[in-house]
Scaffold this active site. Structure first.
Site, short mmCIF file in Angstrom:
data_model
loop_
_atom_site.label_atom_id
_atom_site.label_comp_id
_atom_site.label_asym_id
_atom_site.label_seq_id
_atom_site.Cartn_x
_atom_site.Cartn_y
_atom_site.Cartn_z
N ARG A 162 0.67 -1.23 0.03
CA ARG A 162 -0.07 -0.11 -0.02
C ARG A 162 0.86 1.33 -0.16
O ARG A 162 0.47 2.47 0.46
CB ARG A 162 -1.12 0.07 1.16
N SER A 237 -10.54 -0.93 3.07
CA SER A 237 -9.68 -1.01 4.38
C SER A 237 -9.31 0.36 4.83
O SER A 237 -8.47 1.15 4.02
CB SER A 237 -8.38 -1.74 4.19
N GLU A 333 -4.59 3.82 6.40
CA GLU A 333 -4.39 3.55 4.99
C GLU A 333 -5.11 4.70 4.17
O GLU A 333 -4.58 5.22 3.34
CB GLU A 333 -5.02 2.19 4.24
N1 EPU Z 1 -10.28 -10.93 10.30
C1 EPU Z 1 -11.02 -10.87 11.41
N2 EPU Z 1 -12.20 -9.98 11.60
C2 EPU Z 1 -12.47 -9.13 10.52
C3 EPU Z 1 -11.73 -9.28 9.17
C4 EPU Z 1 -10.59 -9.83 9.27
O1 EPU Z 1 -10.65 -11.58 12.30
O2 EPU Z 1 -13.35 -8.54 10.88
C5 EPU Z 1 -9.04 -11.71 10.17
C6 EPU Z 1 -9.54 -13.11 9.91
O3 EPU Z 1 -8.50 -13.98 10.45
C7 EPU Z 1 -9.29 -13.24 8.45
C8 EPU Z 1 -8.10 -12.52 8.19
O4 EPU Z 1 -8.47 -11.26 9.34
O5 EPU Z 1 -8.78 -14.66 7.94
C9 EPU Z 1 -7.90 -11.73 6.90
O6 EPU Z 1 -9.03 -11.12 6.47
P1 EPU Z 1 -9.30 -10.62 4.74
O7 EPU Z 1 -8.96 -11.93 3.85
O8 EPU Z 1 -10.56 -10.23 4.81
O9 EPU Z 1 -8.06 -9.79 4.56
P2 EPU Z 1 -7.41 -8.51 5.21
O10 EPU Z 1 -6.08 -8.85 5.62
O11 EPU Z 1 -8.40 -8.07 6.33
C10 EPU Z 1 -6.78 -7.43 3.30
C11 EPU Z 1 -6.51 -5.96 2.31
C12 EPU Z 1 -7.90 -5.95 1.57
C13 EPU Z 1 -7.88 -7.33 0.65
C14 EPU Z 1 -7.84 -8.51 1.38
C15 EPU Z 1 -7.83 -9.82 0.45
C16 EPU Z 1 -5.23 -4.48 3.73
C17 EPU Z 1 -5.33 -3.24 4.67
N3 EPU Z 1 -6.42 -4.86 3.24
O12 EPU Z 1 -7.43 -7.49 4.18
O13 EPU Z 1 -7.82 -4.69 0.84
O14 EPU Z 1 -9.06 -6.94 -0.02
O15 EPU Z 1 -6.72 -8.57 2.14
O16 EPU Z 1 -6.41 -9.53 -0.12
O17 EPU Z 1 -4.16 -5.14 3.23
C18 EPU Z 1 -8.57 -2.35 0.62
O18 EPU Z 1 -7.20 -2.27 0.67
O19 EPU Z 1 -9.14 -1.40 0.61
C19 EPU Z 1 -8.72 -3.93 0.85
C20 EPU Z 1 -10.25 -4.15 1.05
#
Ligand code: EPU
Length: 337
Positions: A162, A237, A333
């Site tokens: 990012r 995010s 972010e």
């Molecule tokens: N999780 C929770 N609670 C929540 C959300 C997430 O416990 O409410 C934990 C769970 O363990 C889950 C893990 O977080 O397995 C990962 O969640 P997710 O796959 O939704 O990914 P993220 O790390 O929360 C990142 C990006 C997203 C992107 C997804 C998929 C960042 C800041 N965000 O989210 O990007 O879509 O991975 O690759 O890196 C964006 O940048 O706007 C965005 C949506």
């Protein structure tokens, strides 16, 4: 060129925050953009693209330049790859669909990301195992001070998680005008290792996925947990996933045995901010017109009529609580304006 006075920026930001621009101009060509810059040399303009990564907390007094450059063209066509140049004002997801229609691979995992082409390199958009940098060839940007069009290679953009040169040292200096991506025509490099994609493909009974199948899987996943900005204002995010030391992580595991993590290096791990925020009790919390999304705690939402300042205060409360509970500083972010 028509410079409008006192217009609402509500339709121009995906959070749907209603602040006004004292002066606003939309430019649809490079010449128009240059001429606006030449005529506005005494003050710094405010550059508006897809408005998908900003939280507006006040009216904008500087001239708002809405970058509305359009066009997508194939600039090189080889046996197994194409170079596709897209102008900054094109919508990112419509561009992804344009590529899928022609069988060009590389951006399918980035389906349904809100915003425009011009914003994509600034924060090196990423999702489901792919980042823009993986397909990036070059971009062209106008230097606001000299009105010169400069070309940047992938190395020069210094992409990180990012992050890019445009968000760091060069913040506020350039306006991205076009982005050129290197995409595959066949022998696509399919990225299905991300857990949620695998699960979605299995659920759809797809064993040998096409780029379209992957895009459809990503769309289904995103629609199930991320709010559509056309329905509920948001900026994806709101925070970055923090990186902490393995030592710190081990300490946290003693109190929170289920804390998830991804390995970054020998010494560091990344922890999902969504988990930290959920565990801190904020997931689904609503404060009248705004709150924390109920399916993904990383996303702050405007249910309609919220003020940017209210959402900012909620973000700060979340940061303080996460710091107190876990000793982790989570970084925003989204750009706060
Ligand atoms: N999780 C929770 N609670 C929540 C959300 C997430 O416990 O409410 C934990 C769970 O363990 C889950 C893990 O977080 O397995 C990962 O969640 P997710 O796959 O939704 O990914 P993220 O790390 O929360 C990142 C990006 C997203 C992107 C997804 C998929 C960042 C800041 N965000 O989210 O990007 O879509 O991975 O690759 O890196 C964006 O940048 O706007 C965005 C949506």
């Amino acid at each position: 060129m028509l410079i409008e006075q006192n217009i609402s920026l509500k339709p121009y930001n995906t959070f749907g925050i209603d602040v006004s621009a004292h002066h606003f101009v939309s430019v649809a060509s490079l010449e128009a953009l240059k001429s606006v810059l030449v005529n506005n040399q005494d003050s710094k303009p405010f550059i508006l693209g897809g408005g998908s990564n900003m939280l507006l907390t006040k009216d904008i007094k500087d001239l708002v330049i809405h970058v509305n450059l359009k066009g997508i063209e194939i600039v090189e066509d080889k046996d197994n790859h194409v170079l596709v140049k897209a102008y900054a004002g094109e919508n990112w997801h419509e561009f992804v669909l344009w590529c899928l229609d022609r069988g060009f691979g590389g951006v399918e995992n980035l389906s349904l990301i809100p915003g425009n082409i011009g914003t994509a390199p600034i924060q090196n958009i990423g999702a489901y195992g792919v980042e823009l940098k993986d397909v990036f060839e070059r971009c062209e940007a106008i230097d606001i001070n000299t009105q010169e069009l400069v070309s940047f290679s992938k190395e020069e953009c210094r992409f990180g998680y990012r992050e890019s040169y445009f968000k760091q040292e060069a913040k506020g200096r350039f306006i991205i005008c076009s982005v050129t991506l290197k995409l595959t025509k066949e022998k696509h490099n399919l990225r299905t290792e991300y857990g949620a994609i695998k699960g979605q493909l299995e659920q759809d009974n797809i064993t040998t996925p096409s780029i379209r199948d992957i895009s459809n899987a990503v769309i289904a996943i995103r629609e199930s947990k991320l709010p559509n900005p056309k329905e509920i204002g948001n900026s994806g995010s709101f925070f970055k996933n923090p990186v902490i030391s393995k030592e710190h992580f081990k300490q946290l595991q003693e109190n929170f045995p289920n804390i998830p993590s991804y390995v970054v290096s020998k010494e560091k791990v990344k922890v999902p901010a969504g988990w930290l925020i959920e565990t801190a009790g904020f997931k689904g919390k609503t404060f009248g017109t705004y709150g924390v999304h109920k399916q993904q705690a990383l996303v702050l939402v405007n249910y309609g009529g919220a003020k940017g300042q209210d959402i900012l205060e909620l973000a700060q409360l979340i940061q303080d609580t996460v710091q107190r509970l876990f000793g982790i500083a989570i970084e925003m972010e989204v750009n706060i304006i």
